[in-house]
Design an enzyme around this catalytic site. Structure first.
Site, PDB file in Angstrom:
ATOM      1  N   HIS A   1       7.271  -9.969   7.936  1.00  0.00           N
ATOM      2  CA  HIS A   1       6.218  -9.245   7.216  1.00  0.00           C
ATOM      3  C   HIS A   1       6.749  -8.577   5.937  1.00  0.00           C
ATOM      4  O   HIS A   1       6.501  -9.055   4.849  1.00  0.00           O
ATOM      5  CB  HIS A   1       5.573  -8.234   8.175  1.00  0.00           C
ATOM      6  CG  HIS A   1       4.441  -7.482   7.574  1.00  0.00           C
ATOM      7  ND1 HIS A   1       3.617  -6.662   8.300  1.00  0.00           N
ATOM      8  CD2 HIS A   1       3.999  -7.389   6.296  1.00  0.00           C
ATOM      9  CE1 HIS A   1       2.712  -6.132   7.514  1.00  0.00           C
ATOM     10  NE2 HIS A   1       2.924  -6.557   6.285  1.00  0.00           N
TER      11      HIS A   1
ATOM     12  N   HIS B   1       6.284  -5.922   0.092  1.00  0.00           N
ATOM     13  CA  HIS B   1       6.906  -7.176   0.526  1.00  0.00           C
ATOM     14  C   HIS B   1       7.956  -7.608  -0.494  1.00  0.00           C
ATOM     15  O   HIS B   1       7.820  -8.680  -1.111  1.00  0.00           O
ATOM     16  CB  HIS B   1       5.831  -8.263   0.664  1.00  0.00           C
ATOM     17  CG  HIS B   1       4.660  -7.871   1.523  1.00  0.00           C
ATOM     18  ND1 HIS B   1       3.385  -8.291   1.295  1.00  0.00           N
ATOM     19  CD2 HIS B   1       4.589  -7.066   2.618  1.00  0.00           C
ATOM     20  CE1 HIS B   1       2.568  -7.788   2.215  1.00  0.00           C
ATOM     21  NE2 HIS B   1       3.277  -7.035   3.021  1.00  0.00           N
TER      22      HIS B   1
ATOM     23  N   THR C   1      -6.911   0.733   2.933  1.00  0.00           N
ATOM     24  CA  THR C   1      -6.112  -0.435   3.312  1.00  0.00           C
ATOM     25  C   THR C   1      -6.168  -0.685   4.823  1.00  0.00           C
ATOM     26  O   THR C   1      -6.151   0.259   5.624  1.00  0.00           O
ATOM     27  CB  THR C   1      -4.643  -0.258   2.879  1.00  0.00           C
ATOM     28  OG1 THR C   1      -3.862  -1.243   3.520  1.00  0.00           O
ATOM     29  CG2 THR C   1      -4.080   1.101   3.260  1.00  0.00           C
ATOM     30  N   SER C   2      -6.196  -1.974   5.191  1.00  0.00           N
ATOM     31  CA  SER C   2      -6.227  -2.325   6.622  1.00  0.00           C
ATOM     32  C   SER C   2      -4.899  -1.995   7.301  1.00  0.00           C
ATOM     33  O   SER C   2      -4.800  -2.025   8.522  1.00  0.00           O
ATOM     34  CB  SER C   2      -6.534  -3.812   6.783  1.00  0.00           C
ATOM     35  OG  SER C   2      -5.574  -4.560   6.057  1.00  0.00           O
ATOM     36  N   GLU C   3      -3.875  -1.692   6.484  1.00  0.00           N
ATOM     37  CA  GLU C   3      -2.558  -1.386   7.058  1.00  0.00           C
ATOM     38  C   GLU C   3      -2.327   0.120   7.202  1.00  0.00           C
ATOM     39  O   GLU C   3      -1.199   0.562   7.403  1.00  0.00           O
ATOM     40  CB  GLU C   3      -1.459  -2.008   6.182  1.00  0.00           C
ATOM     41  CG  GLU C   3      -1.476  -3.534   6.248  1.00  0.00           C
ATOM     42  CD  GLU C   3      -0.332  -4.172   5.485  1.00  0.00           C
ATOM     43  OE1 GLU C   3      -0.179  -3.862   4.292  1.00  0.00           O
ATOM     44  OE2 GLU C   3       0.398  -4.968   6.086  1.00  0.00           O
TER      45      GLU C   3
ATOM     46  N   THR D   1      -7.977  -1.175  -0.023  1.00  0.00           N
ATOM     47  CA  THR D   1      -7.748  -2.592   0.258  1.00  0.00           C
ATOM     48  C   THR D   1      -8.308  -3.449  -0.892  1.00  0.00           C
ATOM     49  O   THR D   1      -9.208  -3.021  -1.611  1.00  0.00           O
ATOM     50  CB  THR D   1      -8.424  -2.984   1.606  1.00  0.00           C
ATOM     51  OG1 THR D   1      -8.060  -4.310   1.920  1.00  0.00           O
ATOM     52  CG2 THR D   1      -9.945  -2.882   1.555  1.00  0.00           C
ATOM     53  N   GLY D   2      -7.745  -4.632  -1.083  1.00  0.00           N
ATOM     54  CA  GLY D   2      -8.365  -5.629  -1.958  1.00  0.00           C
ATOM     55  C   GLY D   2      -8.230  -5.434  -3.450  1.00  0.00           C
ATOM     56  O   GLY D   2      -8.953  -6.071  -4.207  1.00  0.00           O
TER      57      GLY D   2
ATOM     58  N   HIS E   1       4.591   0.825   1.541  1.00  0.00           N
ATOM     59  CA  HIS E   1       4.775  -0.453   2.233  1.00  0.00           C
ATOM     60  C   HIS E   1       4.660  -1.582   1.215  1.00  0.00           C
ATOM     61  O   HIS E   1       3.729  -1.594   0.403  1.00  0.00           O
ATOM     62  CB  HIS E   1       3.719  -0.632   3.315  1.00  0.00           C
ATOM     63  CG  HIS E   1       3.630  -2.050   3.800  1.00  0.00           C
ATOM     64  ND1 HIS E   1       4.700  -2.695   4.388  1.00  0.00           N
ATOM     65  CD2 HIS E   1       2.638  -2.964   3.750  1.00  0.00           C
ATOM     66  CE1 HIS E   1       4.346  -3.934   4.687  1.00  0.00           C
ATOM     67  NE2 HIS E   1       3.107  -4.123   4.291  1.00  0.00           N
TER      68      HIS E   1
ATOM     69  N   ASN F   1       0.835  -1.206   0.000  1.00  0.00           N
ATOM     70  CA  ASN F   1       0.000   0.000   0.000  1.00  0.00           C
ATOM     71  C   ASN F   1       0.865   1.249   0.000  1.00  0.00           C
ATOM     72  O   ASN F   1       2.014   1.234   0.455  1.00  0.00           O
ATOM     73  CB  ASN F   1      -0.994   0.004   1.169  1.00  0.00           C
ATOM     74  CG  ASN F   1      -0.467  -0.726   2.371  1.00  0.00           C
ATOM     75  OD1 ASN F   1       0.383  -0.210   3.074  1.00  0.00           O
ATOM     76  ND2 ASN F   1      -0.919  -1.965   2.582  1.00  0.00           N
TER      77      ASN F   1
HETATM   78 ZN   LIG Z   1       2.057  -5.872   4.510  1.00  0.00          ZN
END
Ligand SMILES: [Zn+2]
Length: 220
Positions: free
Chosen positions: A162, A101, A78-80, A49-50, A99, A34
């Site tokens: 994470h 990964h 976003t949930s983050e 999100t999603g 953010h 995100n």
């Molecule tokens: Zn994450």
């Protein structure tokens, strides 16, 4: 009628463009990752999100305040978002948060390893040491708490088991830090794989950090 910020339209475009670039780099598989950017001192424009980072449109972005309350947007934030707000609320000088990964840097974060060994002069100049924040459950207050001690003095942090969060004065700045973290993780991995990783010596490091404070910090 909903309020429109002066730079909102170009910032929506930048969010979409850099989301796609992150996706193409393989840093945001599925719907992960995100990005957000400040509209002003109270409101943030963020990815929802999603949705895959490869398929976002300008209209998909959402606006939240610094408490995480959604102000506008048909999608859900976003949930983050708590991770982003933890940065904005502690660093008024920061205007954008990314953010993701990225696989190698995340591999370090999943192996209990920070990226604070001064192996590569470019990484020292652009990032400094990249610490590892303790594990926290995604989407909870624990995330902000785990990052809190590092936020004032760092702009790139590994998150245990994470991923990575980076931030900066602009979205491009935060994005380039993310790219650099992954590149540095790759170099670090190869140097250790070769079996003779050689960190920059203390006096050379002091000279480099001095140059960093003069050039990088002033240029920002
Ligand atoms: Zn994450």
């Amino acid at each position: 009628m909903e309020r429109i910020w002066e730079h909102e339209v170009p910032l929506r475009r930048d969010l979409r463009r850099l989301s796609k670039r992150l996706y193409r780099l393989g840093f945001t598989p599925g719907t992960s990752g995100n990005l957000s950017v400040r509209l002003d001192s109270k409101f943030i424009l963020a990815t929802p999100t999603g949705v895959s980072k490869s398929m976002l449109s300008k209209e998909d972005m959402v606006i939240v305040d610094l408490d995480g309350k959604q102000y506008s947007g048909s999608r859900k934030v976003t949930s983050e978002i708590g991770m982003h707000l933890a940065v904005y609320n502690r660093r008024p000088d920061i205007c954008a948060v990314v953010h993701s990964h990225p696989p190698i840097a995340t591999g370090f974060a999943c192996s209990g390893r920070s990226l604070d060994e001064p192996l590569c002069s470019e990484a020292v100049m652009s990032l400094g040491a990249v610490p590892l924040a303790r594990y926290a459950t995604t989407g909870t207050e624990e995330v902000a708490e785990s990052l809190a001690e590092f936020i004032p003095d760092h702009e790139a942090i590994l998150m245990a088991n994470h991923g990575v969060v980076t931030y900066g004065k602009t979205l491009m700045d935060a994005f380039m830090k993310m790219e650099t973290v992954e590149h540095f993780a790759q170099v670090n991995l190869i140097a250790h794989h070769l079996g003779s990783a050689t960190p920059i010596q203390k006096d050379q490091l002091a000279a480099l950090l001095d140059a960093r404070s003069r050039y990088v910090m002033n240029a920002a």
